[in-house]
Design a protein around this motif. Structure first.
Motif, PDB file in Angstrom:
ATOM      1  N   HIS A 151       0.821  -1.214   0.000  1.00 41.86           N
ATOM      2  CA  HIS A 151       0.000   0.000   0.000  1.00 41.86           C
ATOM      3  C   HIS A 151       0.864   1.278   0.000  1.00 41.86           C
ATOM      4  O   HIS A 151       0.551   2.241  -0.703  1.00 41.86           O
ATOM      5  CB  HIS A 151      -0.890  -0.047   1.245  1.00 41.86           C
ATOM      6  CG  HIS A 151      -1.786   1.125   1.417  1.00 41.86           C
ATOM      7  ND1 HIS A 151      -3.006   1.225   0.789  1.00 41.86           N
ATOM      8  CD2 HIS A 151      -1.644   2.267   2.133  1.00 41.86           C
ATOM      9  CE1 HIS A 151      -3.576   2.369   1.124  1.00 41.86           C
ATOM     10  NE2 HIS A 151      -2.773   3.029   1.947  1.00 41.86           N
ATOM     11  N   HIS A 155       1.271   4.641  -2.504  1.00 40.66           N
ATOM     12  CA  HIS A 155       1.296   6.084  -2.212  1.00 40.66           C
ATOM     13  C   HIS A 155       2.514   6.755  -2.873  1.00 40.66           C
ATOM     14  O   HIS A 155       2.417   7.877  -3.354  1.00 40.66           O
ATOM     15  CB  HIS A 155       1.309   6.330  -0.702  1.00 40.66           C
ATOM     16  CG  HIS A 155      -0.054   6.234  -0.071  1.00 40.66           C
ATOM     17  ND1 HIS A 155      -1.129   6.998  -0.492  1.00 40.66           N
ATOM     18  CD2 HIS A 155      -0.529   5.477   0.956  1.00 40.66           C
ATOM     19  CE1 HIS A 155      -2.190   6.713   0.246  1.00 40.66           C
ATOM     20  NE2 HIS A 155      -1.859   5.785   1.138  1.00 40.66           N
ATOM     21  N   SER A 184       0.427   9.159   6.518  1.00 40.34           N
ATOM     22  CA  SER A 184      -0.966   8.711   6.392  1.00 40.34           C
ATOM     23  C   SER A 184      -1.529   8.420   7.771  1.00 40.34           C
ATOM     24  O   SER A 184      -0.928   8.773   8.790  1.00 40.34           O
ATOM     25  CB  SER A 184      -1.025   7.474   5.499  1.00 40.34           C
ATOM     26  OG  SER A 184      -0.490   6.369   6.186  1.00 40.34           O
ATOM     27  N   GLY A 185      -2.685   7.773   7.802  1.00 38.29           N
ATOM     28  CA  GLY A 185      -3.318   7.471   9.075  1.00 38.29           C
ATOM     29  C   GLY A 185      -2.576   6.401   9.860  1.00 38.29           C
ATOM     30  O   GLY A 185      -2.629   6.366  11.082  1.00 38.29           O
ATOM     31  N   GLY A 186      -1.876   5.536   9.153  1.00 39.49           N
ATOM     32  CA  GLY A 186      -1.182   4.448   9.832  1.00 39.49           C
ATOM     33  C   GLY A 186       0.328   4.561   9.788  1.00 39.49           C
ATOM     34  O   GLY A 186       1.025   3.821  10.482  1.00 39.49           O
ATOM     35  N   GLY A 211      -1.242  11.175  10.618  1.00 40.75           N
ATOM     36  CA  GLY A 211      -2.691  11.206  10.397  1.00 40.75           C
ATOM     37  C   GLY A 211      -3.441  10.810  11.666  1.00 40.75           C
ATOM     38  O   GLY A 211      -4.484  11.385  11.994  1.00 40.75           O
ATOM     39  N   ASP A 215      -6.189  12.845  13.738  1.00 45.14           N
ATOM     40  CA  ASP A 215      -7.493  12.281  14.101  1.00 45.14           C
ATOM     41  C   ASP A 215      -7.738  12.344  15.609  1.00 45.14           C
ATOM     42  O   ASP A 215      -8.831  12.670  16.062  1.00 45.14           O
ATOM     43  CB  ASP A 215      -7.603  10.827  13.602  1.00 45.14           C
ATOM     44  CG  ASP A 215      -7.579  10.736  12.075  1.00 45.14           C
ATOM     45  OD1 ASP A 215      -7.921  11.739  11.412  1.00 45.14           O
ATOM     46  OD2 ASP A 215      -7.199   9.678  11.541  1.00 45.14           O
ATOM     47  N   GLY A 228      -8.215  14.952  10.009  1.00 45.07           N
ATOM     48  CA  GLY A 228      -7.267  15.732   9.199  1.00 45.07           C
ATOM     49  C   GLY A 228      -7.903  16.884   8.437  1.00 45.07           C
ATOM     50  O   GLY A 228      -7.532  18.049   8.634  1.00 45.07           O
ATOM     51  N   ASP A 232      -7.521  20.924   9.168  1.00 44.40           N
ATOM     52  CA  ASP A 232      -7.069  21.754   8.051  1.00 44.40           C
ATOM     53  C   ASP A 232      -7.995  22.977   7.907  1.00 44.40           C
ATOM     54  O   ASP A 232      -7.552  24.130   7.856  1.00 44.40           O
ATOM     55  CB  ASP A 232      -7.104  20.870   6.783  1.00 44.40           C
ATOM     56  CG  ASP A 232      -6.352  21.456   5.599  1.00 44.40           C
ATOM     57  OD1 ASP A 232      -6.176  22.679   5.546  1.00 44.40           O
ATOM     58  OD2 ASP A 232      -5.946  20.680   4.702  1.00 44.40           O
ATOM     59  N   GLY A 321      -2.563  10.153   2.923  1.00 47.68           N
ATOM     60  CA  GLY A 321      -3.701  11.046   3.116  1.00 47.68           C
ATOM     61  C   GLY A 321      -3.340  12.441   3.619  1.00 47.68           C
ATOM     62  O   GLY A 321      -3.929  13.443   3.202  1.00 47.68           O
ATOM     63  N   ASN A 325      -2.767  18.098   3.134  1.00 42.03           N
ATOM     64  CA  ASN A 325      -2.768  19.272   4.024  1.00 42.03           C
ATOM     65  C   ASN A 325      -2.038  20.465   3.412  1.00 42.03           C
ATOM     66  O   ASN A 325      -0.873  20.370   3.034  1.00 42.03           O
ATOM     67  CB  ASN A 325      -2.125  18.891   5.362  1.00 42.03           C
ATOM     68  CG  ASN A 325      -2.246  20.011   6.358  1.00 42.03           C
ATOM     69  OD1 ASN A 325      -1.439  20.922   6.358  1.00 42.03           O
ATOM     70  ND2 ASN A 325      -3.267  19.966   7.181  1.00 42.03           N
ATOM     71  N   ASP A 355      -6.619   6.986  -0.039  1.00 44.83           N
ATOM     72  CA  ASP A 355      -6.495   5.613  -0.512  1.00 44.83           C
ATOM     73  C   ASP A 355      -7.321   5.431  -1.782  1.00 44.83           C
ATOM     74  O   ASP A 355      -8.453   5.902  -1.868  1.00 44.83           O
ATOM     75  CB  ASP A 355      -6.965   4.651   0.585  1.00 44.83           C
ATOM     76  CG  ASP A 355      -5.971   4.627   1.730  1.00 44.83           C
ATOM     77  OD1 ASP A 355      -4.853   5.142   1.557  1.00 44.83           O
ATOM     78  OD2 ASP A 355      -6.321   4.091   2.795  1.00 44.83           O
TER      79      ASP A 355
HETATM   80  O1  KG4 Z   1      -3.574   7.465   3.263  1.00 42.85           O
HETATM   81  P1  KG4 Z   1      -4.891   7.583   3.953  1.00 42.85           P
HETATM   82  O2  KG4 Z   1      -6.105   7.944   3.146  1.00 42.85           O
HETATM   83  O3  KG4 Z   1      -5.230   6.248   4.703  1.00 42.85           O
HETATM   84  C1  KG4 Z   1      -4.243   5.491   5.340  1.00 42.85           C
HETATM   85  O4  KG4 Z   1      -3.560   4.699   4.629  1.00 42.85           O
HETATM   86  O5  KG4 Z   1      -4.083   5.711   6.556  1.00 42.85           O
HETATM   87  O6  KG4 Z   1      -4.698   8.641   5.135  1.00 42.85           O
HETATM   88  C2  KG4 Z   1      -5.758   8.961   6.005  1.00 42.85           C
HETATM   89  C3  KG4 Z   1      -5.305  10.035   6.980  1.00 42.85           C
HETATM   90  C4  KG4 Z   1      -6.315  10.301   8.078  1.00 42.85           C
HETATM   91  O7  KG4 Z   1      -5.643  10.269   9.318  1.00 42.85           O
HETATM   92  C5  KG4 Z   1      -6.829  11.695   7.747  1.00 42.85           C
HETATM   93  O8  KG4 Z   1      -7.235  12.418   8.885  1.00 42.85           O
HETATM   94  C6  KG4 Z   1      -5.608  12.312   7.095  1.00 42.85           C
HETATM   95  O9  KG4 Z   1      -5.087  11.280   6.297  1.00 42.85           O
HETATM   96  N1  KG4 Z   1      -5.925  13.492   6.256  1.00 42.85           N
HETATM   97  C7  KG4 Z   1      -5.445  14.726   6.496  1.00 42.85           C
HETATM   98  C8  KG4 Z   1      -6.016  15.593   5.509  1.00 42.85           C
HETATM   99  N2  KG4 Z   1      -6.817  14.828   4.697  1.00 42.85           N
HETATM  100  C9  KG4 Z   1      -6.733  13.543   5.181  1.00 42.85           C
HETATM  101  N3  KG4 Z   1      -4.623  15.197   7.458  1.00 42.85           N
HETATM  102  C10 KG4 Z   1      -4.328  16.507   7.447  1.00 42.85           C
HETATM  103  N4  KG4 Z   1      -4.844  17.396   6.562  1.00 42.85           N
HETATM  104  C11 KG4 Z   1      -5.680  16.990   5.565  1.00 42.85           C
HETATM  105  N5  KG4 Z   1      -6.167  17.867   4.700  1.00 42.85           N
END
Ligand code: KG4
Ligand code: ZN
Length: 389
Positions: A151, A155, A184-186, A211, A215, A228, A232, A321, A325, A355
């Motif tokens: 994954h 990215h 990302s979130g993880g 991320g 959250d 996120g 923002d 993700g 920002n 994703d």
């Molecule tokens: O890559 P992703 O879609 O999923 C994972 O693989 O984790 O990332 C999701 C993360 C979430 O924690 C979300 O809050 C964050 O990306 N996120 C952001 C923004 N858009 C999404 N964080 C900060 N600013 C943003 N604009």
């Protein structure tokens, strides 16, 4: 080559059909079909992704989304229909999921797919298995090779793809080494790619991912999941007003000479700050969002600066993700413009930051054409790293 790609590592179920051509830096992709369903609203009440709910939702949505993507690609009516032998479905425990897969295959024409790509990790294992068992069944019945994709590599690849038109992407001439800031979130890591898919880990978070910190902080100040985008927007409103009212947060590990990150202390600092406040007005919430975002940006920019210095990277890509920002983007742009004007800075197109299955299909294609991965059976690996991609 026509690729069907499937992504189910977290809370997005995504399916894409790509037509891929060329190799190395000349590869290009036409998105023939793309279907995505975000479960984020279902997980909102848990304040994060709930693995078994994610699995059930993926299982429910995979067949309809695949049907949609294939239909969009114009493959709905072409080709013969196949029947599914019960043994092919024996490894799937859930009866409903079995039935869905069976009727999907038996009711739809076999599409002219050359390769199936599916995310194998990192991510939530029950969620990953949903995508993998679906993809493997299609591969078996249709007689198509299957490749498992990392994954995070998706990215990275998504940030190297340039949007040429609404449904077309191509790689720019990629200049190696490529330094990737994956947020990302993880995950939160700095990874060097010396040539296609040869990785060296430069630094990573010791606790929360960026991320995840967004959250959790959003939750502390009463903003909905996913936090996120909420932070923002809230930070933007505070910035327009322009007075922080003395709120200040730490920049964890910014002075540390190593390349690792730590974000859990920053989250805790927000928690203590909120506990001390008599009331949490909208203005204070927005100011916390503002200062939090700047603290994160400062740490990411400084760690990236050191990594650029240390590695001599010619390309910097930002993926995951959080790369959506605006403040973080501006911070990294200022860094590159000011101190590394020869470094090429790449973000994913807005449609590819979160994703999606397009990045999974594109990464699979590159691995396949460069013969870095041979098709074969796929296993879910929740904590798969890039080094073992
Ligand atoms: O890559 P992703 O879609 O999923 C994972 O693989 O984790 O990332 C999701 C993360 C979430 O924690 C979300 O809050 C964050 O990306 N996120 C952001 C923004 N858009 C999404 N964080 C900060 N600013 C943003 N604009
Ligand atoms: Zn992701």
């Amino acid at each position: 080559m026509i690729i069907l790609s499937i992504e189910t590592s977290c809370d997005e179920t995504a399916v894409a059909v790509l037509e891929a051509k060329g190799s190395f830096s000349g590869a290009s992709f036409t998105v023939l079909g793309n279907a995505l369903y975000s479960q984020a609203h279902l997980h909102a009440e848990y304040g994060g992704v709930y693995p078994n709910l994610a699995k059930r939702e993926h299982q429910k949505n995979l067949a309809p989304l695949t049907r949609e993507a294939l239909h969009e690609a114009g493959f709905a009516a072409k080709g013969e229909k196949r029947t599914v032998a019960p043994t092919v479905l024996a490894h799937i425990r859930e009866v409903e999921f079995q039935k869905d897969i069976q009727s999907f295959i038996e009711e739809n024409a076999t599409p002219p797919i050359d390769l199936i790509a599916v995310t194998k990790g990192p991510g939530l294992e029950p969620a990953l298995w949903a995508g993998i068992s679906f993809a493997e069944t299609l591969a078996k019945v249709w007689g198509v090779p299957i490749i498992g994709v990392n994954h995070m590599e998706g990215h990275i690849v998504s940030a190297l793809m340039k949007k040429e038109s609404d449904n077309q992407f191509a790689f720019d001439a990629v200049r190696f080494p490529v330094l990737s800031l994956l947020i990302s979130g993880g995950h939160t890591e700095l990874v060097l790619m010396k040539e296609w898919f040869e990785y060296e880990l430069i630094g990573k978070t010791r606790d929360d991912a960026v991320g995840e910190a967004f959250d959790k902080v959003a939750r502390i100040i009463g903003l909905p999941y996913p936090g996120g985008p909420e932070i923002d927007r809230a930070a933007q409103r505070a910035r327009e007003r322009g007075d922080l009212h003395g709120i200040s947060l730490p920049r964890p590990m910014i002075a540390d000479r190593g390349s690792d990150f730590s974000f859990s202390g920053l989250k805790t600092a927000v928690l203590y700050l909120v506990r001390e406040l008599a009331e949490l007005s909208d203005i204070i919430k927005e100011n916390i969002a503002w200062e939090f975002e700047e603290a994160v940006r400062d740490v990411l920019v400084e760690k990236t600066r050191r990594a650029l210095e240390k590695t001599g990277a010619k390309t910097l890509v930002v993926g995951g993700g959080v790369s959506a920002n605006r403040t973080i983007r501006m911070g990294l742009e200022a860094l590159v413009e000011g101190a590394y004007p020869d470094v090429q800075l790449n973000y994913p197109d807005r449609t590819l930051t979160g994703d999606n299955a397009i990045m999974i299909g594109a990464a699979a294609y590159m691995r396949h054409t460069l013969a870095k991965t041979l098709p074969g059976s796929v296993k879910a690996q929740g904590s798969l790293s890039l080094a073992e991609a």
